[in-house]
Design a protein around this motif. Structure first.
Motif, PDB file in Angstrom:
ATOM      1  N   GLY A   1       0.865  -0.832 -32.577  1.00  0.00           N
ATOM      2  CA  GLY A   1      -0.030  -1.725 -31.857  1.00  0.00           C
ATOM      3  C   GLY A   1       0.759  -2.549 -30.866  1.00  0.00           C
ATOM      4  O   GLY A   1       1.978  -2.377 -30.722  1.00  0.00           O
ATOM      5  N   ARG A   2       0.079  -3.402 -30.146  1.00  0.00           N
ATOM      6  CA  ARG A   2       0.778  -4.275 -29.215  1.00  0.00           C
ATOM      7  C   ARG A   2      -0.027  -5.550 -29.075  1.00  0.00           C
ATOM      8  O   ARG A   2      -1.171  -5.609 -29.504  1.00  0.00           O
TER       9      ARG A   2
ATOM     10  N   LEU B   1      -5.907  -2.016 -22.129  1.00  0.00           N
ATOM     11  CA  LEU B   1      -4.996  -2.736 -23.047  1.00  0.00           C
ATOM     12  C   LEU B   1      -3.660  -2.033 -23.217  1.00  0.00           C
ATOM     13  O   LEU B   1      -2.623  -2.682 -23.358  1.00  0.00           O
ATOM     14  N   GLU B   2      -3.680  -0.696 -23.184  1.00  0.00           N
ATOM     15  CA  GLU B   2      -2.435   0.032 -23.426  1.00  0.00           C
ATOM     16  C   GLU B   2      -1.453  -0.051 -22.269  1.00  0.00           C
ATOM     17  O   GLU B   2      -0.347   0.450 -22.349  1.00  0.00           O
TER      18      GLU B   2
END
Ligand code: PHE
Length: 341
Positions: free
Chosen positions: A105-106, A338-339
């Motif tokens: 995740g980030r 988001l990525e």
């Protein structure tokens, strides 16, 4: 009689030679050492032999029984070993194959900027003070020098609950009052991060929810020069030693005088580009000296105490930093957006 026993043994051992798998082995077991095998029948019938033959026949019969049982054990072990070997060969597990990587995740782009802002202010001695999202009308407006019916309320329309006195805060500024009332008459130096809400048309430039990071310093003898120096230092720590900063006059009901901080566009260095709309400067935050009425509402005597406050929007800072053109991306939960961060 003894020849008959020898023959039983010979037949059994010869049959064992031909056994190739565990099914054949268990068939062999019942045929040659099982209860109805020739050997067992022979041993069972010992009593029918003439008395003088019995000891020898019994001794030899038991010898053969032990020999066959041990031959069975040896065979069983070797069959098991070769079956294991065979299954290891055919169901080969290739441990050299690389594993499937776990998806990492980030942090959300807002969280990334928030953490950066926290660490810069922490280095400058500002503690984080959390305050509520659901506020009273009094804290969100009145105590901040925006009385009922004051036209400034138009700038901050919000979502009301069924109780008209309870609303979602439109800015983090009501936290100033909470912090002052908790700490007065001690000096305060805090930042107040959190979500804010506004009743607005959702467009590329405005959302109904967004973060703010408020800042507040109150103490005896805090000056406007302190405010300017602190904000300039913040800009340098946040955007680099050589970033240019400028102040413009502004107005907020809860600060007097009020100002806005611009920094030199970090994309073009001030030359002019689409991010700064060819102006060379980016608008970063609003600030000012805490209004005497607000100080008094917080529990401080404005003749002795003074202070400054500021408020910035991390989403806006993130949009400028990454060239994000549509604020709606922040809460749309689209992984393609988001990525990238
Ligand atoms: N609360 C103001 C806003 O939402 C920002 C601000 C905070 C201005 C503190 C001055 C001092 O626009």
């Amino acid at each position: 009689m003894l020849e008959q026993l020898d023959q039983i043994e010979k037949d059994a051992l010869a049959a064992l030679e031909t056994v190739k798998d565990s099914a054949a082995l268990s068939a062999w077991k019942s045929a040659h050492i099982g209860r109805s095998s020739p050997l067992s029948v022979f041993l069972g019938d010992l009593g029918k032999l003439p008395a003088e033959e019995r000891p020898q026949a019994g001794k030899r019969g038991n010898e053969i029984k032990r020999a066959l049982e041990s031959a069975f054990g040896t065979r069983e072990a070797s069959l098991q070993a070769s079956e294991l070997e065979r299954s290891l060969q055919s169901d080969k597990l290739d441990i050299s194959l690389p594993g499937r990587p776990a998806k990492r995740g980030r942090l959300h782009p807002s969280s990334q900027v928030l953490r950066k802002i926290y660490s810069v202010w922490a280095d400058m001695g500002f503690q984080i003070y959390r305050s509520r999202n659901v506020e009273s009308d009094e804290y969100n407006f009145t105590l901040l020098n925006i009385p009922p019916h004051h036209p400034a309320r138009d700038m901050w329309d919000t979502f009301y609950t069924t109780d008209p006195k309870v609303l979602l805060r439109t800015h983090t500024s009501p936290g100033q009052i909470h912090a002052m009332r908790e700490f007065a008459p001690e000096p305060v130096r805090v930042i107040l991060p959190g979500m804010c809400f506004r009743y607005e048309q959702i467009t590329a430039r405005s959302e109904i929810q967004f973060h703010q990071v408020e800042g507040l310093a109150v103490g005896p003898g805090i000056t406007f020069a302190n405010l300017k120096a602190t904000l300039s230092d913040f800009a340098r720590r946040m955007w680099g030693e050589n970033v240019g900063a400028r102040f413009r006059a502004d107005h907020f009901p809860f600060t007097e005088p009020s100002l806005e901080l611009d920094i030199e566009c970090f994309v073009c260095g001030g030359k002019g580009c689409p991010v700064c709309k060819y102006g060379g400067w980016l608008e970063i935050l609003g600030a000012g000296m805490v209004h005497p009425t607000v100080l008094r509402n917080g529990g401080y005597d404005p003749k002795v105490f003074s202070g400054f406050a500021f408020g910035m929007g991390p989403e806006r800072i993130s949009m400028l930093r990454h060239g994000i053109e549509d604020i709606r991306n922040f809460w749309a939960n689209d992984l393609r957006f988001l990525e990238q961060f």
